[in-house]
Motif scaffolding. Structure first.
Motif, mmCIF file in Angstrom:
data_model
loop_
_atom_site.group_PDB
_atom_site.id
_atom_site.type_symbol
_atom_site.label_atom_id
_atom_site.label_comp_id
_atom_site.label_asym_id
_atom_site.label_seq_id
_atom_site.Cartn_x
_atom_site.Cartn_y
_atom_site.Cartn_z
ATOM 1 N N ASN A 193 -20.164 60.765 85.220
ATOM 2 C CA ASN A 193 -20.864 61.536 84.194
ATOM 3 C C ASN A 193 -21.209 62.948 84.659
ATOM 4 O OD1 ASN A 193 -20.962 59.328 82.346
ATOM 5 N ND2 ASN A 193 -22.662 58.459 83.514
ATOM 6 N N PHE A 194 -21.249 63.179 85.981
ATOM 7 C CA PHE A 194 -21.659 64.464 86.515
ATOM 8 C C PHE A 194 -20.526 65.249 87.157
ATOM 9 C CE2 PHE A 194 -25.951 62.326 87.036
ATOM 10 C CZ PHE A 194 -26.544 63.020 86.003
ATOM 11 N N ALA A 195 -19.500 64.557 87.648
ATOM 12 C CA ALA A 195 -18.519 65.190 88.539
ATOM 13 C C ALA A 195 -17.847 66.406 87.911
ATOM 14 C CB ALA A 195 -17.477 64.156 88.965
ATOM 15 N N LEU A 196 -17.344 66.269 86.689
ATOM 16 C CA LEU A 196 -16.634 67.387 86.060
ATOM 17 C C LEU A 196 -17.569 68.550 85.775
ATOM 18 C CD1 LEU A 196 -13.871 68.314 85.038
ATOM 19 C CD2 LEU A 196 -14.477 67.423 82.787
ATOM 20 N N GLN A 209 -32.069 61.677 92.668
ATOM 21 C CA GLN A 209 -31.085 61.920 93.709
ATOM 22 C C GLN A 209 -29.698 61.503 93.213
ATOM 23 O OE1 GLN A 209 -31.910 63.075 97.253
ATOM 24 N NE2 GLN A 209 -33.484 63.826 95.892
ATOM 25 N N PRO A 210 -29.109 62.250 92.286
ATOM 26 C CA PRO A 210 -27.814 61.839 91.731
ATOM 27 C C PRO A 210 -26.693 61.902 92.780
ATOM 28 C CG PRO A 210 -28.878 63.524 90.374
ATOM 29 C CD PRO A 210 -29.607 63.488 91.672
ATOM 30 N N ASP A 211 -25.722 61.054 92.613
ATOM 31 C CA ASP A 211 -24.489 61.143 93.386
ATOM 32 C C ASP A 211 -23.560 62.067 92.607
ATOM 33 O OD1 ASP A 211 -22.351 60.857 95.005
ATOM 34 O OD2 ASP A 211 -22.020 58.723 94.636
ATOM 35 N N TRP A 212 -23.760 63.373 92.772
ATOM 36 C CA TRP A 212 -23.193 64.365 91.884
ATOM 37 C C TRP A 212 -21.687 64.205 91.679
ATOM 38 C CZ3 TRP A 212 -26.657 67.105 89.285
ATOM 39 C CH2 TRP A 212 -27.926 67.282 89.843
ATOM 40 N N LEU A 213 -20.948 64.227 92.777
ATOM 41 C CA LEU A 213 -19.497 64.158 92.672
ATOM 42 C C LEU A 213 -18.970 62.724 92.638
ATOM 43 C CD1 LEU A 213 -18.562 67.032 95.147
ATOM 44 C CD2 LEU A 213 -18.548 67.108 92.649
#
Length: 307
Positions: free
Chosen positions: A164-167, A156-160
């Motif tokens: 490491n994931f946001a961009l 359950q990533p905190d996408w934004l």
């Protein structure tokens, strides 16, 4: 006769060239001028400070982060978007199985797929960004909800909210929203290529892979090159700015992990009330855009093929 012809041509060109100079060239000149001042954007008073803004920019860690993110977008976004668009367009026009009466055809339902791919173009980038901001919500978003529904609730990533994931999330949204336009564009180009070329290649034993690289891509190269420059300008301009501004926390966060040059221009001008420094970053953005276009035109130069 020749003298009259040139007067006629000049007469038609004066008005559009004057408008272009006033609304395009002059703002560029003004921006470069203001980059050498301390103008806040809120007062008509300012003074010349020389290269102080440029010295500050070269020592600004946020500027270098923004530049790195913009360069990453301008390198990867056209590559992924145009690569997917070429693949989808080829499958929709040439990649289908042989059918009775014709050896060259697209996959079944290609008309529906073209509409489906093009659908994001109907939506404003602001609407797309808002929709995906909700989709990437870590608590009740569609993406994490889908992972949970298929038994991957532990992921359950905190996408934004994760640097490491946001961009990468922003980049995925930009690909999704723009690939359909190029699918339709490349499909129109492929439809104009004579079917005899493909049929002759297939009779000689060429595979679909070979026909794509030996026939389709060379004959579409001018369109691909123009699309590459267009995608680069989108990655350095309004599309990237709107996506980051609406989707990310901050915006541009977390920890400036999604800040791009257009957003940093906006923040410097309207959040920090430093229009002079914003125009300095804008000049840097102009240089990056021109370098990108020049490199693409230079590397993409090849003999023109006609049919």
């Amino acid at each position: 006769m020749q003298h009259g012809k040139y007067r006629f041509i000049v007469g038609f060109l004066v008005a559009p060239l004057a408008l272009y100079a006033v609304f395009v060239i002059w703002p560029f000149i003004q921006s470069i001028y203001y980059s050498f001042t301390d103008w806040t954007g809120l007062s008509p008073d300012f003074k010349m400070v020389g290269f102080a803004n440029y010295e500050r920019m070269f020592q600004d860690d946020v500027f270098w982060k923004s530049l790195q993110h913009s360069v990453m977008l301008v390198l990867l976004l056209p590559l992924v978007t145009l690569g997917l668009a070429l693949f989808f367009a080829f499958m929709l026009n040439v990649g289908g199985r042989r059918r009775k009466g014709t050896a060259i055809t697209g996959v079944r339902g290609s008309g529906f797929y073209k509409i489906a791919y093009f659908f994001p173009q109907v939506l404003s980038i602001a609407i797309v960004a808002i929709l995906f901001r909700f989709a990437f919500n870590p608590n009740d978003g569609v993406i994490n909800g889908t992972l949970k529904a298929v038994g991957l609730g532990s992921i359950q990533p905190d996408w934004l909210g994760d640097p490491n994931f946001a961009l990468w999330c922003v980049m995925a949204v930009l690909v999704w929203s723009t690939v359909g336009f190029f699918v339709v564009l490349f499909s129109a180009g492929m439809a104009s290529i004579p079917k005899d070329f493909y049929e002759a290649a297939l009779l000689d034993g060429a595979s679909r892979f070979t026909t794509f690289f030996k026939i389709t891509l060379p004959l579409l190269w001018d369109t691909v090159q123009s699309g590459w420059i267009y995608m680069g300008i989108l990655a350095l301009g309004a599309e990237a700015f709107a996506s980051v501004q609406i989707m990310t926390v901050g915006p541009g966060g977390p920890d400036y992990s999604t800040t791009v040059l257009p957003l940093y221009v906006y923040l410097s001008a309207f959040r920090d009330a430093n229009a002079a420094y914003a125009t300095t970053i804008g000049v840097a953005l102009l240089v990056v855009t021109l370098l990108f276009a020049a490199v693409v035109m230079r590397l993409g130069r090849r003999e023109r093929l006609e049919f």
